[in-house]
Write an enzyme that holds these catalytic residues in place. Sequence first.
Site, PDB file in Angstrom:
ATOM      1  N   HIS A 187     -10.210  -3.970   2.556  1.00  0.00           N
ATOM      2  CA  HIS A 187     -10.634  -2.587   2.304  1.00  0.00           C
ATOM      3  C   HIS A 187     -11.737  -2.481   1.243  1.00  0.00           C
ATOM      4  O   HIS A 187     -11.841  -1.473   0.543  1.00  0.00           O
ATOM      5  CB  HIS A 187      -9.420  -1.745   1.883  1.00  0.00           C
ATOM      6  N   ASP A 207       0.845  -1.194   0.000  1.00  0.00           N
ATOM      7  CA  ASP A 207       0.000   0.000   0.000  1.00  0.00           C
ATOM      8  C   ASP A 207       0.879   1.243   0.000  1.00  0.00           C
ATOM      9  O   ASP A 207       1.778   1.380   0.831  1.00  0.00           O
ATOM     10  CB  ASP A 207      -0.909  -0.014   1.237  1.00  0.00           C
ATOM     11  N   THR A 208       0.633   2.139  -0.950  1.00  0.00           N
ATOM     12  CA  THR A 208       1.331   3.419  -1.035  1.00  0.00           C
ATOM     13  C   THR A 208       2.816   3.241  -1.334  1.00  0.00           C
ATOM     14  O   THR A 208       3.679   3.844  -0.696  1.00  0.00           O
ATOM     15  CB  THR A 208       1.148   4.251   0.258  1.00  0.00           C
ATOM     16  N   CYS A 217      -7.039   3.800  -1.979  1.00  0.00           N
ATOM     17  CA  CYS A 217      -6.917   2.397  -1.562  1.00  0.00           C
ATOM     18  C   CYS A 217      -8.051   1.509  -2.056  1.00  0.00           C
ATOM     19  O   CYS A 217      -7.827   0.503  -2.726  1.00  0.00           O
ATOM     20  CB  CYS A 217      -6.838   2.319  -0.036  1.00  0.00           C
TER      21      CYS A 217
END
Length: 504
Positions: A103, A13-14, A53
């Site tokens: 998510h 993530d990121t 996300c």
Amino acid sequence: MSRKKQVIFIMTDTQRTDMLGCYGNERMITPNLDRLAREGIRYDKAYTTQPVCQPARAAIFTGSYPHSCAGWSNCMGLSDNVPNIGQRLSDAGIHTAYVGKWHLDGGDYFGLGRCAKGWDEDYWYDMRCFLEELTPEERYRIRQMESIEKYNITEDMTYGHRCADRAVDFIEKHRDENYFLVVSLDEPHGPHICPKKYVDLYEDYEVPIKENMKDTLENKPEHHRIWAGEEYLKVCREDFSLKPKEFLGCNTFADYEIGRVIDAAEQQEDAPIIIYTSDHGDMMYAHSLTGKGPALYEEIVHIPLIIRGLGQGVDTNPVSHINLAPTIFDIFGVPIPKMFEGRSIWQEVLNPQARCNDYVFMEFGRYEVDHDGFGGYQPLRGVYDGRYKMVLNLMTSDELYDLEKDPQEMVNLIEKPEYEEVKKRLHQAILDNMYETRDPFRGYYWEDRPWNRRTEFKTWDSRLMTRQRENEEYEPRQLDYGTGLPMTAAVRKKGESDAKFAEK
């Protein structure tokens, strides 16, 4: 192809492309991902569908664009009638397991702690599951960056380590099965929690100041300037420096945990195929912006993508997260559903010189439902053809960049008459994609832009078409409104089937 059809899908993530050594930043310590790149295919022009996300994950795990599955913002549950790929593959006889950040259930950042349809419940481990293992004090500590030193954070205290533990366990216990295993790390996303030794690796590191970190945004959309504000425009000052040691330390920690999963896979007689990517990047003050949001700058939409086990090389063609689901189905030999909105890049996997996409498409709706901020509703649609990138910002002004001449996207060419043919071509590509994918936000307002006055469809009935969904694997064929009979063609002129069955 391994003896058994086994695919391990790893995501972070990121994680920007320039946070991996294999993408050219030698200062980044990512030996395991670099090894994957050397031994596999590295995609140099891979893009997310939306730099947030949940929407990014929606495209990967449903095969549909965020606008098609109600995944166009964080904290929105997906449409009930959109099966995820775990459910589809499981129904096709593949053992599917999902370990890590999900998510996609609308349950805020951490999720609901409930296994989604199709995945092995014994291995389901979203962030809610992790937090519920902790005491209230431990939960608080694991969300505070100061805890790295204050409480001497160790590997076993982190979410990433516990995800890797479960992934290794699955690989060891299911070596004789066909399987699709997802390992979805939250790291290096904030609060960047990892053992201090990883942070120390970047104690003296400063991010090089690029030209676009001094962008004053004069020729950019208004909402970018509002997003930047006076605080973030400080990047134009000469004394600005950026030392994200916790972020980069957590980035190397994520690589370490990924290495544990890779090592376990390599213990197999026939190593599984590994696909690795990240959901989106972080602006890190490029264009005077931070985080991610309603923009399609390279820093947040250009993502790493590596596939190991199906050849070696570097692919320089534009590819997208929307291509992953159909490609995975091709690997398993499972028929590709009509609901998937991207095409498989299987032929490109076999031959990186082949090009499967003329364009890749990106979008933005809203960053977050739970919070009022982040700019609110900021609809945009974008396209990239491998050189030019166009962004339609519905409520502000539009953008066009030539990434070959201007890789830092400093010069907005949207008003330049010499790019007339490029603008019209890319504009048409966006419109075609919106209509072909039944984009619920489609309409004449995307067509009639100040730099391209298109009014032929500026009517209440727009293009006079009916476009119904085809999801016969999980629901009856949809019926025609005028006849009550099963539709014969999903895309047709509105009312044309009425005439076919009309009494004479």
